[in-house]
Design a protein around this motif. Structure first.
Motif, mmCIF file in Angstrom:
data_model
loop_
_atom_site.group_PDB
_atom_site.id
_atom_site.type_symbol
_atom_site.label_atom_id
_atom_site.label_comp_id
_atom_site.label_asym_id
_atom_site.label_seq_id
_atom_site.Cartn_x
_atom_site.Cartn_y
_atom_site.Cartn_z
ATOM 1 N N SER A 1 0.834 -1.039 -0.171
ATOM 2 C CA SER A 1 -0.013 0.025 -0.123
ATOM 3 C C SER A 1 0.998 1.147 -0.073
ATOM 4 C CB SER A 1 -0.729 0.066 1.294
ATOM 5 O OG SER A 1 -1.958 1.010 1.176
ATOM 6 N N SER B 1 -9.358 -7.417 -2.986
ATOM 7 C CA SER B 1 -9.935 -6.678 -4.337
ATOM 8 C C SER B 1 -8.669 -5.809 -4.679
ATOM 9 C CB SER B 1 -11.186 -6.379 -4.011
ATOM 10 O OG SER B 1 -11.570 -5.719 -5.438
ATOM 11 N N GLU B 2 -8.400 -5.660 -6.058
ATOM 12 C CA GLU B 2 -7.817 -4.899 -6.241
ATOM 13 C C GLU B 2 -8.404 -3.249 -6.548
ATOM 14 O OE1 GLU B 2 -4.580 -6.033 -9.716
ATOM 15 O OE2 GLU B 2 -6.583 -6.970 -10.194
ATOM 16 N N THR B 3 -9.651 -3.391 -6.566
ATOM 17 C CA THR B 3 -10.606 -1.973 -6.759
ATOM 18 C C THR B 3 -11.216 -1.601 -5.588
ATOM 19 O OG1 THR B 3 -12.258 -3.359 -7.842
ATOM 20 C CG2 THR B 3 -10.367 -2.323 -9.202
ATOM 21 N N SER B 4 -11.150 -2.315 -4.520
ATOM 22 C CA SER B 4 -12.036 -2.106 -3.404
ATOM 23 C C SER B 4 -11.482 -1.164 -2.241
ATOM 24 C CB SER B 4 -12.709 -3.340 -2.748
ATOM 25 O OG SER B 4 -13.496 -2.988 -1.786
ATOM 26 N N THR B 5 -11.651 -1.354 -1.021
ATOM 27 C CA THR B 5 -11.335 -0.496 -0.071
ATOM 28 C C THR B 5 -9.920 -0.734 0.136
ATOM 29 O OG1 THR B 5 -11.564 -2.012 1.675
ATOM 30 C CG2 THR B 5 -13.466 -0.668 1.399
ATOM 31 N N LYS C 1 -8.800 -4.221 1.399
ATOM 32 C CA LYS C 1 -9.040 -5.210 0.607
ATOM 33 C C LYS C 1 -7.794 -5.179 -0.472
ATOM 34 C CE LYS C 1 -13.774 -6.797 1.481
ATOM 35 N NZ LYS C 1 -15.121 -6.875 0.647
ATOM 36 N N ARG C 2 -7.308 -4.058 -0.477
ATOM 37 C CA ARG C 2 -6.165 -3.876 -1.682
ATOM 38 C C ARG C 2 -5.105 -4.394 -1.018
ATOM 39 N NH1 ARG C 2 -7.006 1.040 -5.519
ATOM 40 N NH2 ARG C 2 -9.292 1.309 -5.565
ATOM 41 N N TYR D 1 -5.374 -8.302 -0.971
ATOM 42 C CA TYR D 1 -5.324 -8.705 -2.378
ATOM 43 C C TYR D 1 -3.674 -8.907 -2.741
ATOM 44 C CZ TYR D 1 -5.398 -9.422 -7.274
ATOM 45 O OH TYR D 1 -5.563 -9.850 -8.581
#
Length: 344
Positions: free
Chosen positions: A30, A121-125, A128-129, A132
């Protein structure tokens, strides 16, 4: 990468670790508000001989420190050299770096529970990034997983395993870790062990001790469990599979309960984690500041205290202890063990 693949390098986005190699690196998951990288420490040890790939992870909650030392010692000091390693160890001692730095449970940047964010997920919060990048690079490629946790702040757990033992591969892994207690459940949605298992990487959670501590006896006990797992799957041929002496597997909600306070006050615990208690035993007493009004919390059945309160201050409804039921055979085995060790 599964056992027997032609290419036995462990690969991830941005790198590879080939047989006979060990790599220590920090992997970006991140960014901060200033755009600086948030990086987790990773050690990958790829043995010269092929075998299963096992990840060991800790500090998905940033204040849970015991598991960090377990994973570090497996990677560096507690297992001797890795000359006989058949397979690969993926060591992730601090998953939740922002929370670890802040010394709090959840992600301070996003105020989210990383251990409810997998597989991510690559595109969520933000959480979650992060999940992922961790999951798809270092969890999903593995054959088995050990995820280390402690109790939350103010409580402590004996060393035990949580696993979905209805799955044969998970049950084998859980039993190999050689704890006395296995609590069987699928696990909440979004937890690392549940989502990894669903993705084809049988994974167990190891609970041990309390937050904000290094507890040497529990760390040593967990290291013995790791060695037993590596022996079970022929990853370390010099190790032996360990039998804990007795074991109980808790498979239904009827065989476990959280006892909660019905009154506010100060708690005097009469038993520690791992204690055997009998039906109607007084586990603790809750008293007001004047010690005039008191309430006894008693055991509803004969069982083992897997987790107990450390912070002695409670409101009504606060959890006091986690009690699991024992059958007569297991109870007798514990009594014999206590007699042998000179305990009442």
């Amino acid at each position: 990468m599964a056992e027997g693949d032609d290419d036995d390098a462990f690969t991830f986005q941005g790198g590879a670790v080939r047989p006979g190699e060990t790599q220590n690196f920090r992997y970006t998951v991140s960014e901060t508000y200033l755009g600086d990288p948030v990086r987790i420490p990773v050690t990958i040890i790829n043995g010269e001989r092929p075998g299963p790939v096992v990840f060991l992870s800790a500090a998905a909650h940033g204040d849970e420190l015991n598991g960090i030392e377990v994973v570090r010692e497996v990677a560096y000091t507690g297992m001797g050299d890795h000359a006989d390693l058949a397979g690969t160890l993926v060591c992730l001692p601090v998953l939740n770096v922002p929370a670890f730095i802040a010394q709090q449970r959840y992600l301070p940047i996003y105020d989210r529970d990383l251990n409810r964010s997998f597989p991510g997920s690559e595109t969520s919060t933000g959480s979650k990034r992060m999940a992922y990048r961790i999951f798809h690079n270092f969890i999903e490629p593995c054959d088995y997983g050990l995820d280390f946790h402690t109790s939350t702040r103010g409580r402590t757990n004996m060393v035990h395993v949580r696993a979905n033992t209805e799955r044969e591969s998970v049950s084998r892994l859980a039993n190999a870790f050689s704890t006395n207690v296995i609590i069987s459940s699928e696990g909440p949605e979004g937890t690392l062990r549940r989502e990894a298992t669903e993705a084809g990487t049988p994974t167990i959670t190891i609970e041990m001790g309390e937050a904000h501590r290094f507890q040497r006896s529990l760390i040593d006990r967990a290291l013995e469990g790791v060695k037993s797992v590596l022996a079970e799957f022929s990853i370390r041929t010099m190790e032996k599979v360990r039998w804990p002496g007795w074991r109980t597997v808790i498979e239904t909600s009827n065989d476990k309960t959280w006892l909660r306070a019905d009154a506010g006050g100060l708690v005097d615990m009469h038993y520690d984690r791992g204690s055997l208690v009998y039906e109607n035993d007084t586990i603790c007493t809750i008293a007001d500041p004047f010690h005039v009004e008191t309430e006894e919390v008693t055991a509803p059945f004969t069982g083992l205290l897997v987790g107990v309160l450390e912070n002695p201050l409670v409101y009504p409804g606060n959890p006091i202890c986690h009690l699991v039921k024992l059958n007569d055979r297991t109870r007798r085995a514990i009594e014999l063990e206590q007699a042998k060790n000179g305990r009442s």
